[in-house]
Write an enzyme that holds these catalytic residues in place. Structure first.
Site, PDB file in Angstrom:
ATOM      1  N   ARG A 221       0.822  -1.210   0.000  1.00 26.85           N
ATOM      2  CA  ARG A 221       0.000   0.000   0.000  1.00 26.85           C
ATOM      3  C   ARG A 221       0.854   1.257   0.000  1.00 26.85           C
ATOM      4  O   ARG A 221       0.411   2.310  -0.400  1.00 26.85           O
ATOM      5  CB  ARG A 221      -0.864   0.035   1.268  1.00 26.85           C
TER       6      ARG A 221
ATOM      7  N   ARG B 128       9.239   6.090  -3.932  1.00 25.48           N
ATOM      8  CA  ARG B 128       9.529   6.884  -5.142  1.00 25.48           C
ATOM      9  C   ARG B 128      10.852   7.648  -5.041  1.00 25.48           C
ATOM     10  O   ARG B 128      11.324   7.931  -3.939  1.00 25.48           O
ATOM     11  CB  ARG B 128       8.361   7.831  -5.436  1.00 25.48           C
TER      12      ARG B 128
ATOM     13  N   ARG C 234      -8.001  -6.676  14.196  1.00 23.12           N
ATOM     14  CA  ARG C 234      -7.201  -5.832  15.089  1.00 23.12           C
ATOM     15  C   ARG C 234      -8.069  -4.670  15.528  1.00 23.12           C
ATOM     16  O   ARG C 234      -8.889  -4.164  14.755  1.00 23.12           O
ATOM     17  CB  ARG C 234      -5.967  -5.282  14.359  1.00 23.12           C
TER      18      ARG C 234
ATOM     19  N   ARG D 118       0.714   5.947  16.262  1.00 24.33           N
ATOM     20  CA  ARG D 118       0.661   7.285  15.679  1.00 24.33           C
ATOM     21  C   ARG D 118       0.126   8.278  16.697  1.00 24.33           C
ATOM     22  O   ARG D 118      -0.654   7.914  17.594  1.00 24.33           O
ATOM     23  CB  ARG D 118      -0.321   7.378  14.508  1.00 24.33           C
TER      24      ARG D 118
ATOM     25  N   GLU E 152      -2.830   6.365  19.049  1.00 24.25           N
ATOM     26  CA  GLU E 152      -3.443   5.093  18.652  1.00 24.25           C
ATOM     27  C   GLU E 152      -2.634   3.918  19.190  1.00 24.25           C
ATOM     28  O   GLU E 152      -1.483   3.749  18.826  1.00 24.25           O
ATOM     29  CB  GLU E 152      -3.496   4.987  17.115  1.00 24.25           C
TER      30      GLU E 152
ATOM     31  N   TYR F  10      -9.723  -5.301   3.725  1.00 26.40           N
ATOM     32  CA  TYR F  10      -8.990  -4.103   4.172  1.00 26.40           C
ATOM     33  C   TYR F  10      -9.251  -2.974   3.168  1.00 26.40           C
ATOM     34  O   TYR F  10      -8.362  -2.519   2.474  1.00 26.40           O
ATOM     35  CB  TYR F  10      -7.521  -4.501   4.231  1.00 26.40           C
TER      36      TYR F  10
ATOM     37  N   ASP G 245     -10.254   0.727   1.685  1.00 27.06           N
ATOM     38  CA  ASP G 245     -10.248   2.160   1.952  1.00 27.06           C
ATOM     39  C   ASP G 245     -11.634   2.722   1.640  1.00 27.06           C
ATOM     40  O   ASP G 245     -12.465   2.055   1.024  1.00 27.06           O
ATOM     41  CB  ASP G 245      -9.195   2.853   1.081  1.00 27.06           C
TER      42      ASP G 245
HETATM   43  P1  FAD Z   1     -17.852   0.828   9.307  1.00 26.30           P
HETATM   44  O1  FAD Z   1     -17.502   2.234   9.267  1.00 26.30           O
HETATM   45  O2  FAD Z   1     -17.183  -0.059  10.310  1.00 26.30           O
HETATM   46  O3  FAD Z   1     -19.438   0.730   9.516  1.00 26.30           O
HETATM   47  C1  FAD Z   1     -20.086  -0.431   9.959  1.00 26.30           C
HETATM   48  C2  FAD Z   1     -21.116   0.001  10.981  1.00 26.30           C
HETATM   49  O4  FAD Z   1     -21.917  -1.136  11.321  1.00 26.30           O
HETATM   50  C3  FAD Z   1     -20.509   0.499  12.286  1.00 26.30           C
HETATM   51  O5  FAD Z   1     -20.951   1.802  12.563  1.00 26.30           O
HETATM   52  C4  FAD Z   1     -20.981  -0.503  13.330  1.00 26.30           C
HETATM   53  O6  FAD Z   1     -21.262   0.102  14.577  1.00 26.30           O
HETATM   54  C5  FAD Z   1     -22.234  -1.051  12.679  1.00 26.30           C
HETATM   55  N1  FAD Z   1     -22.586  -2.387  13.156  1.00 26.30           N
HETATM   56  C6  FAD Z   1     -21.784  -3.471  13.193  1.00 26.30           C
HETATM   57  N2  FAD Z   1     -22.458  -4.512  13.717  1.00 26.30           N
HETATM   58  C7  FAD Z   1     -23.701  -4.077  14.007  1.00 26.30           C
HETATM   59  C8  FAD Z   1     -24.842  -4.671  14.600  1.00 26.30           C
HETATM   60  N3  FAD Z   1     -24.833  -5.949  14.988  1.00 26.30           N
HETATM   61  N4  FAD Z   1     -25.946  -3.925  14.775  1.00 26.30           N
HETATM   62  C9  FAD Z   1     -25.977  -2.608  14.396  1.00 26.30           C
HETATM   63  N5  FAD Z   1     -24.922  -1.985  13.842  1.00 26.30           N
HETATM   64  C10 FAD Z   1     -23.801  -2.718  13.650  1.00 26.30           C
HETATM   65  N6  FAD Z   1      -9.787   4.745   4.616  1.00 26.30           N
HETATM   66  C11 FAD Z   1      -9.328   5.700   3.778  1.00 26.30           C
HETATM   67  O7  FAD Z   1      -9.737   5.745   2.616  1.00 26.30           O
HETATM   68  N7  FAD Z   1      -8.424   6.655   4.209  1.00 26.30           N
HETATM   69  C12 FAD Z   1      -7.950   6.670   5.483  1.00 26.30           C
HETATM   70  O8  FAD Z   1      -7.152   7.539   5.840  1.00 26.30           O
HETATM   71  C13 FAD Z   1      -8.411   5.664   6.386  1.00 26.30           C
HETATM   72  N8  FAD Z   1      -7.956   5.633   7.649  1.00 26.30           N
HETATM   73  C14 FAD Z   1      -8.413   4.676   8.506  1.00 26.30           C
HETATM   74  C15 FAD Z   1      -7.944   4.691   9.807  1.00 26.30           C
HETATM   75  C16 FAD Z   1      -8.405   3.748  10.715  1.00 26.30           C
HETATM   76  C17 FAD Z   1      -7.895   3.756  12.119  1.00 26.30           C
HETATM   77  C18 FAD Z   1      -9.355   2.747  10.287  1.00 26.30           C
HETATM   78  C19 FAD Z   1      -9.848   1.721  11.247  1.00 26.30           C
HETATM   79  C20 FAD Z   1      -9.817   2.739   8.987  1.00 26.30           C
HETATM   80  C21 FAD Z   1      -9.358   3.702   8.082  1.00 26.30           C
HETATM   81  N9  FAD Z   1      -9.828   3.743   6.773  1.00 26.30           N
HETATM   82  C22 FAD Z   1      -9.355   4.705   5.904  1.00 26.30           C
HETATM   83  C23 FAD Z   1     -10.853   2.781   6.280  1.00 26.30           C
HETATM   84  C24 FAD Z   1     -12.296   3.295   6.459  1.00 26.30           C
HETATM   85  O9  FAD Z   1     -12.549   3.518   7.821  1.00 26.30           O
HETATM   86  C25 FAD Z   1     -13.259   2.262   5.905  1.00 26.30           C
HETATM   87  O10 FAD Z   1     -13.005   2.009   4.547  1.00 26.30           O
HETATM   88  C26 FAD Z   1     -14.738   2.642   6.026  1.00 26.30           C
HETATM   89  O11 FAD Z   1     -15.025   3.376   7.175  1.00 26.30           O
HETATM   90  C27 FAD Z   1     -15.551   1.384   6.040  1.00 26.30           C
HETATM   91  O12 FAD Z   1     -16.923   1.666   6.042  1.00 26.30           O
HETATM   92  P2  FAD Z   1     -17.941   0.504   6.390  1.00 26.30           P
HETATM   93  O13 FAD Z   1     -19.310   1.077   6.227  1.00 26.30           O
HETATM   94  O14 FAD Z   1     -17.593  -0.715   5.649  1.00 26.30           O
HETATM   95  O15 FAD Z   1     -17.642   0.102   7.912  1.00 26.30           O
HETATM   96  N1  UDP Z   2       3.723   0.950   7.667  1.00 22.92           N
HETATM   97  C1  UDP Z   2       4.996   0.945   8.189  1.00 22.92           C
HETATM   98  N2  UDP Z   2       5.519   2.106   8.685  1.00 22.92           N
HETATM   99  C2  UDP Z   2       4.834   3.259   8.695  1.00 22.92           C
HETATM  100  C3  UDP Z   2       3.526   3.265   8.146  1.00 22.92           C
HETATM  101  C4  UDP Z   2       3.001   2.090   7.644  1.00 22.92           C
HETATM  102  O1  UDP Z   2       5.642  -0.085   8.212  1.00 22.92           O
HETATM  103  O2  UDP Z   2       5.353   4.278   9.181  1.00 22.92           O
HETATM  104  C5  UDP Z   2       3.179  -0.327   7.147  1.00 22.92           C
HETATM  105  C6  UDP Z   2       2.348  -1.060   8.193  1.00 22.92           C
HETATM  106  O3  UDP Z   2       2.531  -2.450   8.022  1.00 22.92           O
HETATM  107  C7  UDP Z   2       0.932  -0.687   7.842  1.00 22.92           C
HETATM  108  C8  UDP Z   2       1.023  -0.641   6.320  1.00 22.92           C
HETATM  109  O4  UDP Z   2       2.316  -0.104   6.049  1.00 22.92           O
HETATM  110  O5  UDP Z   2      -0.001  -1.620   8.306  1.00 22.92           O
HETATM  111  C9  UDP Z   2      -0.037   0.194   5.644  1.00 22.92           C
HETATM  112  O6  UDP Z   2       0.062   1.515   6.128  1.00 22.92           O
HETATM  113  P1  UDP Z   2      -1.142   2.508   6.067  1.00 22.92           P
HETATM  114  O7  UDP Z   2      -0.680   3.833   6.516  1.00 22.92           O
HETATM  115  O8  UDP Z   2      -1.787   2.379   4.733  1.00 22.92           O
HETATM  116  O9  UDP Z   2      -2.096   1.887   7.185  1.00 22.92           O
HETATM  117  P2  UDP Z   2      -3.560   2.250   7.706  1.00 22.92           P
HETATM  118  O10 UDP Z   2      -3.806   3.701   7.429  1.00 22.92           O
HETATM  119  O11 UDP Z   2      -4.497   1.332   6.963  1.00 22.92           O
HETATM  120  O12 UDP Z   2      -3.498   1.941   9.148  1.00 22.92           O
END
Ligand code: FAD
Ligand code: UDP
Length: 365
Positions: A171, A175, A248, A279, A299, A347, A349
């Site tokens: 991911r 560069r 996780r 982070r 985090e 996984y 985005d």
């Molecule tokens: P979710 O947002 O998890 O929605 C599912 C919902 O279902 C939740 O609100 C949950 O409460 C509900 N639910 C589950 N079970 C039940 C139940 N039994 N009854 C009622 N409700 C229920 N993506 C990016 O593009 N850029 C980023 O920078 C980025 N950063 C991230 C950082 C973190 C820490 C994490 C965890 C993810 C990140 N993502 C990022 C990914 C992004 O969060 C997801 O792609 C997106 O939010 C997923 O949407 P979803 O609707 O599939 O899931």
């Molecule tokens: N990663 C790393 N060092 C960093 C940032 C990311 O080794 O400083 C690795 C790590 O394994 C991570 C993966 O690259 O799970 C993807 O990073 P990303 O920032 O896309 O993770 P996310 O935003 O999904 O947590």
């Protein structure tokens, strides 16, 4: 039946699906067990700073249709993610680029950097990487692996790099230009006013019930809707009959500090194993908020247990095998659609989740 669709989860998948279904004249009820809409993209306004409560969310995509789609619901700013890594008192630019190589080795040209990396990756030339450690060593070499990847990855996933799939690290861009943009995508930004407002606009026209768990709700209301869109954990839906999938989770420690600028950047990664968090996010830098205080969040990754929020699917071979069995069951369902990160155990985005919801919603009539 009172509704055409019962949508479980007011996250991005559920909200995009609801928007499209309402547009087609369907009656939708969206429920979420959390006390708010938005799922993991939920933001909360703290006296002018939009806090990304479940971790930093930067919208980025190369899918023009998805970009145009989200821009209907929010104006996006021009934020470019340029995280910095902290390792044993030193700072390195991310993703791996000429600024990182200069800091690591003092190399000043792409030619010098390539030479250095070639020396470091020589022993892995021609090998097809079978795990994350081999992938990192063959792509970036030992210095980068030891300082910027190993500690962070092992904290994040709670497993040795030799036990993790190579795709996780793919991911990250690599560069030979002085470019600290973390993403290669054409479009990037943060919705002005926060994600919650954007989701609320998507959900316009649907009925919403928060604090409502599907399993209790459906027991009391078995005939509530013709069809169900389920975005929770697929293994929980099937009562773990093929075993529990692994996830996780993260513990977020959110603090308000009476200082104007704590770290000078939205995201600082802590790549050494000895520091327990991965982070620190300083939320005001996502939107250039002009306040005399700041809000940060640390985090801390940990293994998921029942009751915690399952943020990341652990897509290793063992889990993917179990998921495949659930997917086969899911495919046979006539009235249940599984979507999103948890429903499809992927996984994903944000842009991929939206793309998937649009594709699936596009097929309903
Ligand atoms: P979710 O947002 O998890 O929605 C599912 C919902 O279902 C939740 O609100 C949950 O409460 C509900 N639910 C589950 N079970 C039940 C139940 N039994 N009854 C009622 N409700 C229920 N993506 C990016 O593009 N850029 C980023 O920078 C980025 N950063 C991230 C950082 C973190 C820490 C994490 C965890 C993810 C990140 N993502 C990022 C990914 C992004 O969060 C997801 O792609 C997106 O939010 C997923 O949407 P979803 O609707 O599939 O899931
Ligand atoms: N990663 C790393 N060092 C960093 C940032 C990311 O080794 O400083 C690795 C790590 O394994 C991570 C993966 O690259 O799970 C993807 O990073 P990303 O920032 O896309 O993770 P996310 O935003 O999904 O947590």
């Amino acid at each position: 039946m009172k509704y055409d669709y019962l949508i479980v989860g007011a996250g991005l998948f559920g909200s995009v699906f609801a928007h499209e279904a309402v547009k087609k004249g369907k009656k939708c009820l969206v429920i979420d067990k959390r006390p708010h809409i938005g799922g993991n993209v939920y933001t909360e306004n703290h006296d002018g700073i939009n806090v990304h409560v479940y971790g930093a969310h930067i919208f980025h995509t190369s899918d023009k249709e998805v970009w145009d789609y989200v821009n209907q619901f929010a104006e996006f700013n021009n934020y470019i993610n340029s995280p910095v890594a902290y390792y044993k008192g030193e700072l390195y630019n991310l993703p791996f680029n000429m600024n990182t190589f200069y800091k690591l080795w003092g190399v000043k040209t792409p030619g010098e950097a390539k030479q250095k990396i070639m020396e470091q990756t020589e022993e892995y030339a021609g090998i097809t990487p079978s795990n994350l450690e081999e992938q990192a060593l063959s792509l970036a070499g030992r210095d980068i692996y030891e300082k910027l990847i190993k500690g962070y990855t092992e904290k994040q996933w709670g497993r040795n790099c030799t036990e993790l799939a190579a795709f996780i690290i793919k991911r990250l861009p690599f560069r030979f230009t002085f470019d600290n943009n973390y993403f290669n995508d054409r479009y990037q930004g943060i919705p002005v006013g926060g994600y919650t407002q954007m989701i609320s606009r998507m959900l316009d026209g649907a009925e919403i019930l928060t604090d409502t768990n599907y399993f209790d709700f459906i027991e009391k209301n078995p005939d509530i809707a013709e069809r169900i869109v389920y975005t929770g954990m697929i293994d929980e839906f099937y009562n773990y009959r093929f075993g529990a999938l692994q996830y996780r989770t993260l513990k977020f420690e959110i603090q308000r500090l009476e200082t104007e600028n704590f770290q000078g950047n939205a995201v600082i990664n802590y790549t050494e194993k000895e520091i327990p968090y991965t982070r620190i996010i300083e939320h005001k830098h996502f939107e250039n908020s002009n306040c005399n205080f700041t809000v940060i969040s640390k985090e801390y990754p940990c293994e998921w247990k029942p009751g915690a929020e399952p943020y990341y699917p652990v897509n290793n071979e063992e889990n993917n095998c179990i998921y495949e069995k659930y997917r086969e069951l899911a495919e046979k369902e006539k009235n249940v659609i599984f979507g999103g990160r948890l429903g499809q155990y992927k996984y994903y985005d944000m842009d991929k989740v939206i793309r998937s919801a649009l594709n699936i919603a596009g097929r309903i009539n």
